[in-house]
Design an enzyme around this catalytic site. Structure first.
Site, PDB file in Angstrom:
ATOM      1  N   GLU A  34       5.633  -3.310   0.814  1.00 46.34           N
ATOM      2  CA  GLU A  34       5.695  -3.194  -0.570  1.00 46.34           C
ATOM      3  C   GLU A  34       5.167  -1.769  -0.665  1.00 46.34           C
ATOM      4  OE1 GLU A  34       5.714  -2.170  -3.921  1.00 46.34           O
ATOM      5  OE2 GLU A  34       4.347  -3.571  -4.300  1.00 46.34           O
ATOM      6  N   CYS A  62       2.268  -0.544  -8.858  1.00 51.61           N
ATOM      7  CA  CYS A  62       3.330   0.098  -8.201  1.00 51.61           C
ATOM      8  C   CYS A  62       4.513   0.402  -8.817  1.00 51.61           C
ATOM      9  CB  CYS A  62       3.543  -0.875  -6.915  1.00 51.61           C
ATOM     10  SG  CYS A  62       4.034  -2.648  -7.310  1.00 51.61           S
ATOM     11  N   GLU A 116       2.299   6.161   3.584  1.00 46.35           N
ATOM     12  CA  GLU A 116       1.811   6.711   4.676  1.00 46.35           C
ATOM     13  C   GLU A 116       1.163   5.676   5.603  1.00 46.35           C
ATOM     14  OE1 GLU A 116       2.799   9.728   2.097  1.00 46.35           O
ATOM     15  OE2 GLU A 116       1.398   7.765   1.593  1.00 46.35           O
ATOM     16  N   GLY A 149       1.755   2.502   5.535  1.00 40.84           N
ATOM     17  CA  GLY A 149       3.006   1.510   5.672  1.00 40.84           C
ATOM     18  C   GLY A 149       3.709   1.990   6.854  1.00 40.84           C
ATOM     19  N   GLY A 185       0.767  -1.278   0.001  1.00 41.98           N
ATOM     20  CA  GLY A 185      -0.085   0.064  -0.062  1.00 41.98           C
ATOM     21  C   GLY A 185       1.015   1.174   0.126  1.00 41.98           C
ATOM     22  N   SER A 186       0.122   2.341   0.512  1.00 41.55           N
ATOM     23  CA  SER A 186       0.989   3.418   0.525  1.00 41.55           C
ATOM     24  C   SER A 186       2.147   3.694   1.515  1.00 41.55           C
ATOM     25  CB  SER A 186      -0.096   4.741   0.818  1.00 41.55           C
ATOM     26  OG  SER A 186      -0.589   4.688   2.019  1.00 41.55           O
TER      27      SER A 186
END
Length: 521
Positions: free
Chosen positions: A278, A312, A259, A261, A256-257
């Site tokens: 990731e 991604c 932020e 993460g 994910g993002s």
């Protein structure tokens, strides 16, 4: 320089489309008329006691199906069931575990086209990419099946006579994937290394997760194995937060993002749990003045427009040598003009919708940021398309390489183009962002190839030459550096992350010599 993009929304008649969609859902065990159970703890599917979620088509924003989400108590029950199932699974020989993964692979292949169509319906990927995503799951199952016969440790020479020292890897316990587009990588490797898995899909993509869990459950049941080896819990932020904090979860794999993460990572690390991140990737392509321009244009088109810019590994920055800049931009803009935008299940469409309405808002904000940038220009695209779905024009901008708008990843099809003087300048700009996932150089100069892939070259986890930033193979470890999180998934020796590492020393000498020659008598 502006060229119009081709926008097509040729759809089947409403009744025909609904009938086709219903057939896809029915094949995969998804109910379109009633609420789907969103919790699977190894026995029967359970209605979640949390909120109800409606999965919608990004093509029309019309409902596809309804899913019940879990309560925290149901999550705890699923965790307990998975841990209990793993106690037996960890003693099963690895090649036997590999054969179960092979059977999952065969069942996925049987339903590949329906699953790929469901990805298109739920996520908005064009059909070819939807099927490609399922093929990637199939491929990692192939990889994991072979790997199950070669989970090798090592023998280490002991400095003490009459001693044997070895290093080996044991199952970790419970692996949780949340929310993960690459859940298949985690599931296949976690299972062959002797772990149980729990999948918390993204709130906006529960249907594909339910369909795949149905398939895995059938294989486990037919082999008289506990279904809780692969559990599923649909839910929102409360479920995610509880997973991150739970000491009963051995490994959290988060895609994910940056932020989110950062928050997940802090919580997991505070309890000394294992973490696989990731996160964001503000990926760049550099095109040298000696590159094959035909090859590079095709690669940039796919890398920037494929999946509507929602991979991604999507290319978001393009650095062009000043000698070929104008020619390359002209050719790329013409290539963009040939891209058909529309219903991802329609033949000939190359760019589907953005996944959510929020993504459309992020696109609009990014376009305004480009317009507000000194010397920033929109070369092609830049508009939200009229209609019921989340459609936008794939966009090329011209901005300075160090412009603030180019320093942050926005998960939409916007490509920022900048002029560079040489490869050294391109490497500097490639490395200046906080993310470090994927990067690519197009060149025919062998010296530049090794400069780019060497210690003073790209600082990304994926460093390519003459291929785009996306489309990674499952054989190589996948992941990135810096704010991308440092995790590695899929191939190579990434399986070790799903294990606890053990060094064992066995004394068969009958004496007690101490290491480092210490005398203690």
């Amino acid at each position: 320089m502006r060229v119009g993009l081709m926008y097509t929304m040729r759809r089947m008649g409403t009744a025909s489309a609904q009938s086709k969609h219903a057939a896809i859902l029915q094949e995969l065990g998804i109910q379109s008329a009633t609420v789907n159970a969103g919790v699977y703890s190894g026995g029967a599917w359970e209605m979640g006691l949390g909120a109800r979620y409606t999965a919608v088509s990004p093509v029309t924003n019309a409902p596809l199906a309804h899913v019940s989400t879990a309560s925290v108590a149901q999550l705890d029950a699923a965790i307990a069931a998975a841990r209990d199932a793993q106690r037996h699974w960890r003693t099963v020989p690895a090649p036997v575990r590999g054969d179960i993964v092979r059977q999952i692979r065969d069942r996925l292949a049987r339903h590949k086209h329906a699953l790929g169509s469901l990805v298109s319906l739920e996520v908005g990927k064009i059909y070819a990419e939807g099927v490609g995503e399922i093929q990637e799951y199939i491929d990692i199952c192939d990889f994991a099946t072979g790997l199950s016969r070669s989970l090798n440790g090592s023998v280490i020479p002991s400095e003490r006579p009459g001693h044997f020292m070895m290093e080996q890897y044991h199952p970790l316990g419970l692996v949780v994937n949340f929310p993960a587009a690459v859940a298949g990588w985690n599931v296949a490797l976690a299972l062959i290394t002797g772990n149980a898995t729990l999948w918390k899909p993204a709130p906006s993509t529960p249907l594909t997760a339910i369909a795949i869990t149905n398939i895995i459950h059938d294989v486990l049941r037919e082999n008289n194995l506990p279904g809780a080896l692969h559990t599923l819990v649909c839910g929102g932020t409360d479920i995610g937060a509880h997973i991150a904090a739970s000491p009963l979860v051995d490994l959290v794999s988060f895609t994910g993002s940056t932020e989110v993460g950062r928050t997940v990572g802090s919580v997991v690390q505070s309890r000394f749990g294992k973490l696989l991140l990731e996160l964001g990737g503000n990926n760049a392509i550099i095109v040298n003045n000696d590159a094959d321009l035909d090859l590079a244009v095709r690669a940039c088109l796919f890398a920037a427009v494929g999946t509507a810019g929602q991979r991604c590994t999507t290319t978001r920055r393009l650095f062009l040598h000043e000698d070929i800049h104008d020619t390359f931009v002209e050719r790329l803009v013409k290539a963009y003009a040939q891209v058909k935008i529309g219903d991802p299940l329609q033949e000939g469409v190359l760019c589907g919708p953005l996944h959510t309405k929020n993504a459309v808002e992020q696109y609009k904000k990014a376009i305004e940021a480009v317009k507000a940038t000194p010397n920033g220009k929109i070369l092609v695209g830049g508009k939200v398309l009229d209609g019921p779905g989340n459609f936008v024009e794939p966009t090329i901008t011209s901005v300075p390489a160090d412009a603030p708008v180019a320093q942050h990843e926005v998960f939409v099809p916007i490509l920022h183009v900048s002029k560079i003087k040489n490869l050294e300048e391109g490497i500097k700009f490639n490395n200046q962002v906080k993310q470090g996932l994927s990067s690519s150089l197009f060149t025919s100069n062998i010296s530049d190839v090794f400069k780019w892939t060497g210690p003073a070259g790209s600082d990304c986890g994926i460093v390519n030459v003459n291929i785009p930033t996306n489309g990674a193979e499952i054989g190589g470890a996948f992941g990135g550096e810096k704010e991308t999180g440092g995790g590695r998934e899929s191939g190579s020796d990434s399986w070790k992350q799903y294990c606890r590492r053990q060094t064992a020393t066995i004394n068969y000498s009958g004496a007690l010599p101490l290491a480092q020659g210490i005398k203690f008598e």
